[in-house]
Design a protein around this motif. Structure first.
Motif, PDB file in Angstrom:
ATOM      1  N   VAL A 327      41.548   3.722  39.895  1.00 57.86           N
ATOM      2  CA  VAL A 327      42.965   3.362  39.877  1.00 57.86           C
ATOM      3  C   VAL A 327      43.714   4.072  40.996  1.00 57.86           C
ATOM      4  O   VAL A 327      44.552   3.474  41.699  1.00 57.86           O
ATOM      5  CB  VAL A 327      43.578   3.702  38.505  1.00 57.86           C
ATOM      6  N   LEU A 328      43.402   5.356  41.210  1.00 54.44           N
ATOM      7  CA  LEU A 328      44.085   6.107  42.268  1.00 54.44           C
ATOM      8  C   LEU A 328      43.742   5.537  43.648  1.00 54.44           C
ATOM      9  O   LEU A 328      44.622   5.407  44.505  1.00 54.44           O
ATOM     10  CB  LEU A 328      43.673   7.582  42.190  1.00 54.44           C
ATOM     11  N   ALA A 329      42.451   5.187  43.858  1.00 54.07           N
ATOM     12  CA  ALA A 329      42.047   4.638  45.149  1.00 54.07           C
ATOM     13  C   ALA A 329      42.702   3.282  45.398  1.00 54.07           C
ATOM     14  O   ALA A 329      43.134   2.982  46.510  1.00 54.07           O
ATOM     15  CB  ALA A 329      40.527   4.511  45.201  1.00 54.07           C
ATOM     16  N   ARG A 330      42.793   2.465  44.357  1.00 52.18           N
ATOM     17  CA  ARG A 330      43.406   1.140  44.528  1.00 52.18           C
ATOM     18  C   ARG A 330      44.911   1.264  44.725  1.00 52.18           C
ATOM     19  O   ARG A 330      45.506   0.560  45.551  1.00 52.18           O
ATOM     20  CB  ARG A 330      43.110   0.278  43.288  1.00 52.18           C
ATOM     21  N   THR A 331      45.555   2.175  43.997  1.00 49.41           N
ATOM     22  CA  THR A 331      46.998   2.362  44.128  1.00 49.41           C
ATOM     23  C   THR A 331      47.360   2.903  45.503  1.00 49.41           C
ATOM     24  O   THR A 331      48.377   2.505  46.096  1.00 49.41           O
ATOM     25  CB  THR A 331      47.511   3.330  43.039  1.00 49.41           C
ATOM     26  N   ILE A 340      35.635  -1.211  45.383  1.00 52.39           N
ATOM     27  CA  ILE A 340      35.495  -0.477  44.128  1.00 52.39           C
ATOM     28  C   ILE A 340      34.424  -1.110  43.249  1.00 52.39           C
ATOM     29  O   ILE A 340      33.591  -0.409  42.653  1.00 52.39           O
ATOM     30  CB  ILE A 340      36.846  -0.418  43.398  1.00 52.39           C
ATOM     31  N   ARG A 341      34.430  -2.433  43.158  1.00 54.66           N
ATOM     32  CA  ARG A 341      33.452  -3.105  42.305  1.00 54.66           C
ATOM     33  C   ARG A 341      32.020  -2.903  42.806  1.00 54.66           C
ATOM     34  O   ARG A 341      31.118  -2.579  42.029  1.00 54.66           O
ATOM     35  CB  ARG A 341      33.768  -4.603  42.229  1.00 54.66           C
ATOM     36  N   VAL A 342      31.813  -3.054  44.104  1.00 53.25           N
ATOM     37  CA  VAL A 342      30.455  -2.994  44.643  1.00 53.25           C
ATOM     38  C   VAL A 342      29.952  -1.560  44.758  1.00 53.25           C
ATOM     39  O   VAL A 342      28.856  -1.225  44.292  1.00 53.25           O
ATOM     40  CB  VAL A 342      30.398  -3.697  46.014  1.00 53.25           C
ATOM     41  N   ASN A 343      30.737  -0.683  45.378  1.00 55.55           N
ATOM     42  CA  ASN A 343      30.265   0.665  45.698  1.00 55.55           C
ATOM     43  C   ASN A 343      30.413   1.656  44.561  1.00 55.55           C
ATOM     44  O   ASN A 343      29.691   2.656  44.524  1.00 55.55           O
ATOM     45  CB  ASN A 343      31.006   1.192  46.934  1.00 55.55           C
ATOM     46  N   TRP A 344      31.346   1.414  43.648  1.00 52.39           N
ATOM     47  CA  TRP A 344      31.570   2.377  42.574  1.00 52.39           C
ATOM     48  C   TRP A 344      30.935   1.956  41.265  1.00 52.39           C
ATOM     49  O   TRP A 344      30.448   2.791  40.514  1.00 52.39           O
ATOM     50  CB  TRP A 344      33.069   2.610  42.365  1.00 52.39           C
ATOM     51  N   PHE A 345      30.985   0.664  40.974  1.00 47.50           N
ATOM     52  CA  PHE A 345      30.543   0.212  39.662  1.00 47.50           C
ATOM     53  C   PHE A 345      29.347  -0.743  39.714  1.00 47.50           C
ATOM     54  O   PHE A 345      28.942  -1.266  38.675  1.00 47.50           O
ATOM     55  CB  PHE A 345      31.709  -0.479  38.931  1.00 47.50           C
ATOM     56  N   ASP A 346      28.780  -0.977  40.910  1.00 48.06           N
ATOM     57  CA  ASP A 346      27.614  -1.859  41.058  1.00 48.06           C
ATOM     58  C   ASP A 346      27.850  -3.231  40.445  1.00 48.06           C
ATOM     59  O   ASP A 346      26.962  -3.821  39.814  1.00 48.06           O
ATOM     60  CB  ASP A 346      26.376  -1.213  40.417  1.00 48.06           C
ATOM     61  N   LEU A 347      29.064  -3.762  40.637  1.00 43.44           N
ATOM     62  CA  LEU A 347      29.420  -5.090  40.167  1.00 43.44           C
ATOM     63  C   LEU A 347      29.511  -6.045  41.357  1.00 43.44           C
ATOM     64  O   LEU A 347      29.750  -5.611  42.481  1.00 43.44           O
ATOM     65  CB  LEU A 347      30.761  -5.058  39.416  1.00 43.44           C
TER      66      LEU A 347
END
Length: 413
Positions: A327-331, A340-347
């Protein structure tokens, strides 16, 4: 070791030595093996690839070599783990780049057959494998090394820790002998009488029974005097813990990762982050630069292309911390939704313009909308316009769209 193959005397000789003169002997110490292997496994688990000067991912054929299949016998995880283990234990690791059928291949050199001759500003490598001896110069090899002392020649970690390793192995041998002897202490048999051959034979039989847990019968006034303290008296457990922590310092392994009394969960998380920052990052940085400098051609290096290992997976923390950081990175606008989806959560990534742009407004997150059938536009204002157009009669929609197009032309500079 197989006693039937070597004999009890030879096995006993090997087991009684705690001198360390080779890396393989140093790795016998459990703490040394743990420290080197945890660094190796962590390096092998990282995702790798190439990025350009703006830190954008670049697709290269070499990327498959370092990130998937360095050679036909090893995956990337196996290759980098073995290279990192060798470098963590011995200070340097070598691999030979060769041209395969499809691409460049990287084959690690067995450190047991590798001899390095260091000079002031260069070195040469003598390598023997399968009875064949070859010589290499630096330009023919890929390598990375650890810490050095103002020279190109790196320090050898196991040699730096040699004293601590020998102390730990001596403790292990002492404890092994104690328990191997059925917890019976060493001592001395003494008597004022002269022993006959028959008495000596009986005595030997009694000692054999004593070693196997039996109770010997002492004849002719023989008495037993203990000449060695117990493990409790020697504080063996405390010494083993102290030696383990001492060796962990040589490889910068946090206490929570190697000790039994590791503290609370909060301190463990902080020490895990310290492991990434102060242990993993220096090694990964060396490997990244070694790949970029020693494997890439000059034209790619001139374009700013470089290798990158993703340490984000080791810095994620628990679930609450991951989502808070996301949330902080996106804000802050530093990361896009797809980042965020690919590198942080493997989505999987959404793969749309608004999801790839870190500067997109926060209200660009799509939500189900009944008016548009679940296909809302990236911004709320546009969604409202679409909903208003769909609410008009069919004859009026074309006029409204034409009016909007005319308005956009007038507003567009």
């Amino acid at each position: 070791m197989d006693r039937s193959a070597l004999g009890d005397e030879w096995v006993s000789f090997l087991a009684q030595t705690s001198d360390v003169n080779m890396a393989e002997q140093a790795a016998r110490a459990s703490a040394v093996y743990f420290c080197c292997s945890i660094i190796a496994e962590a390096v092998g688990s990282l995702q790798s690839g190439f990025v350009d000067a703006r830190n954008n991912a670049v697709s290269l054929s070499m990327g498959e070599v370092i990130g998937l299949e360095p050679n036909p016998m090893q995956t990337a995880a196996e290759f980098w783990a073995s290279m990192a283990y060798t470098a963590a234990l011995r200070g340097i690791a070598f691999a030979e780049p060769t041209v395969g059928l499809d691409n460049v291949e990287l084959w690690p050199l067995d450190p047991r057959g590798t001899s390095v001759t260091w000079r002031d500003r260069s070195f040469s490598v003598d390598y023997t494998a399968d009875g064949v001896r070859r010589q290499f110069v630096p330009q023919q090899l890929f390598w990375f090394s650890g810490l050095a002392d103002s020279t190109a020649k790196p320090l050898v970690p196991w040699q730096q820790a040699k004293g601590s390793i020998e102390f730990a192995l001596a403790l292990e041998l002492g404890a092994r002998s104690f328990f191997k002897n059925n917890l019976r202490f060493a001592g001395m048999l003494s008597t004022d009488h002269k022993l006959t051959d028959e008495s000596i034979a009986h005595l030997r039989e009694g000692i054999a029974r004593w070693k196997n847990g039996g109770i010997p019968v002492l004849e002719q006034g023989l008495t037993f005097s203990q000449t060695q303290g117990t493990n409790a008296d020697a504080q063996t457990t405390e010494l083993i813990k102290q030696r383990t922590m001492e060796m962990a310092r040589y490889w910068h392994i946090p206490r929570s990762m190697i000790a039994e009394d590791a503290g609370n969960a909060g301190s463990q998380e902080q020490e895990a982050l310290a492991f990434v920052k102060y242990t993993m990052r220096p090694w990964v940085r060396r490997i990244e630069q070694a790949i970029s400098v020693r494997l890439l051609p000059p034209d790619m290096k001139a374009q700013g292309i470089r290798a990158r290992f993703n340490l984000d997976s080791l810095l994620r923390g628990d679930s609450a911390t991951q989502f808070r950081n996301a949330v902080l990175a996106r804000t802050a606008g530093t990361h896009s939704i797809d980042d965020i989806r690919v590198n942080w959560f493997d989505l999987p990534a959404y793969g749309e313009d608004w999801s790839e742009d870190p500067r997109a407004p926060l209200n660009s997150n799509r939500a189900a909308d009944t008016v548009t059938g679940g296909q809302t536009a990236p911004q709320d204002g546009v969604a409202q316009i679409v909903a208003a157009l769909m609410a008009l009669p069919e004859g009026e929609q074309a006029k409204a769209v034409a009016g909007l197009e005319q308005l956009l032309k007038e507003l567009t500079p």
